[in-house]
Design an enzyme around this catalytic site. Structure first.
Site, short mmCIF file in Angstrom:
data_model
loop_
_atom_site.label_atom_id
_atom_site.label_comp_id
_atom_site.label_asym_id
_atom_site.label_seq_id
_atom_site.Cartn_x
_atom_site.Cartn_y
_atom_site.Cartn_z
N CYS A 66 -4.76 -12.84 -7.20
CA CYS A 66 -4.37 -12.41 -8.67
C CYS A 66 -2.94 -12.86 -8.94
O CYS A 66 -2.71 -13.24 -10.08
CB CYS A 66 -4.45 -10.82 -8.53
N GLN A 101 -2.98 -5.39 -3.54
CA GLN A 101 -2.12 -6.64 -3.08
C GLN A 101 -2.58 -7.91 -3.03
O GLN A 101 -2.47 -8.90 -2.09
CB GLN A 101 -1.42 -6.17 -1.71
N SER A 102 -3.64 -8.44 -3.85
CA SER A 102 -4.22 -9.56 -4.04
C SER A 102 -3.46 -10.72 -4.21
O SER A 102 -2.74 -10.78 -5.19
CB SER A 102 -5.44 -9.68 -5.17
N ASN A 103 -3.38 -11.63 -3.06
CA ASN A 103 -2.48 -12.73 -3.37
C ASN A 103 -3.09 -13.76 -4.20
O ASN A 103 -2.39 -14.54 -5.03
CB ASN A 103 -2.69 -13.83 -1.83
N GLY A 138 -7.83 -6.99 -4.86
CA GLY A 138 -7.23 -5.63 -4.38
C GLY A 138 -6.04 -5.53 -5.04
O GLY A 138 -5.53 -6.41 -5.44
#
Ligand SMILES: *Cc1c(COP(=O)(O)O)cnc(C)c1O
Length: 327
Positions: free
Chosen positions: A73, A69-71, A67
């Site tokens: 990524c 706001q992916s932690n 997503g």
């Protein structure tokens, strides 16, 4: 399987004194949100194995997805940057996203960003990442694709290893944790703890608090990833895993992934003021809210002995909702 040492390990474990008193229970916390700052959170334990695998095979680029706001990524971009690799992230969006939180850090660290819609993400993220990898190949690079959440057999070794770390800490602290509670979003963290519990016959109760999907889905995922991971653990590769030991609680997903109900945000505030521990709204807030509810007299985590909650991170995402937070 080898790994690189990136995270600050072992992460600290201590008792949540005020919360324990209120709940009439014994609850400890393991601060996997403090594995680092750029690389903070649970994903770095998985990436320590994956980046080692990638570099040892001659890859020079990491591609992953999540997503906006992916932690995961952000941690992947940070890991790539640490080792001088290129990174690219496929991010799921609905509108033009503000450059904040994890996404801001992706950009700050110089990741290549490709957007996709919700539909494209759920139907064909694998295919899109393959196409991205081909583009890098044309430019003379070799791109290593990491699945969502780094939740594959190699990534899950990070939490197999974390269980060994917990066992060491149990010895040092002279305590035994009977129950472990952790947020579950793509299943790899749970799978690693589950494999360790099974092959070492630890007999711990491990509860995954789902933040999306449901119990059946994660039970399959955890069992499948766990079974696949056995091939990388030579001393246990012939063991079998008892699926009936998997416990995924899907009662606290709420209104959906990354969406918050007022009571969840109120709980995050209450908990922050009680313990000075900041939970995030997407993962750890829902998981701890689940534990809080299940510790009530009619809940199903009563008499669970010594409980260890693993704080898996997520702080950067919390800052993206600060303007709307009920303070
Ligand atoms: C990804 C993530 C989780 C969930 O871990 P999975 O291995 O994907 O189940 C929990 N907490 C935070 C903060 C995360 O970023």
């Amino acid at each position: 399987m080898n790994k690189y040492n990136i995270a600050n390990l072992p992460t600290k474990i201590y008792k949540l004194e005020n919360f324990s008193k209120e709940m009439n229970a014994n609850v400890w916390i393991k601060r996997d949100d403090q594995t680092g700052s750029e690389v903070s959170g649970n994903k770095i334990r998985k990436l320590e194995y994956l980046v080692q695998d990638a570099i040892s095979k001659g890859y020079d680029t990491l591609i992953t997805c999540g997503g906006i706001q992916s932690n995961h990524c952000r941690a992947t971009v940070a890991t790539a940057t640490l080792y001088g690799l290129k990174s690219a992230v496929l991010l799921r969006i609905s509108d033009t996203p503000p450059v904040v939180g994890n996404y801001f850090i992706d950009k700050l660290l110089g990741a290549d960003v490709k957007f996709c819609t919700r539909e494209e993400y759920s139907n064909s993220r694998g295919q899109i990442m393959e196409e991205m990898a081909k583009e890098y190949e044309k430019q003379g690079h070799k791109a290593y694709i990491i699945p969502e959440g780094a939740s594959n057999a190699i990534g899950t070794l990070g939490y197999y290893n974390c269980m060994n770390e917990i066992l060491e800490q149990e010895k040092e602290m002279g305590i035994k944790f009977d129950t472990i509670v952790v947020a579950t979003g793509s299943g790899g963290t749970y799978a690693g703890l589950y494999v360790a519990n099974e092959v070492m016959n630890l007999g711990k109760r491990i509860i995954g608090m789902a933040v999306c999907d449901n119990t059946e889905y994660f039970t399959e995922i955890a069992h499948n990833i766990g079974t696949e991971a056995l091939q990388y653990i030579p001393e246990h590769k012939d063991k079998s895993l008892d699926k009936s030991h998997i416990e995924i609680n899907d009662k606290y997903v709420g209104i959906g992934y990354a969406l918050s109900r007022p009571e969840e945000l109120e709980f995050i505030k209450k908990f922050a003021r009680q313990e000075c521990v900041i939970l995030d709204q997407v993962y750890t807030g829902k998981a701890m809210y689940g534990l809080y509810n299940e510790l009530q007299p009619n809940g199903n985590i009563n008499n669970a002995g010594n409980i260890l909650f693993i704080h898996t991170g997520g702080l950067y995402g919390l800052f993206t909702i600060s303007q709307d937070f009920p303070l």
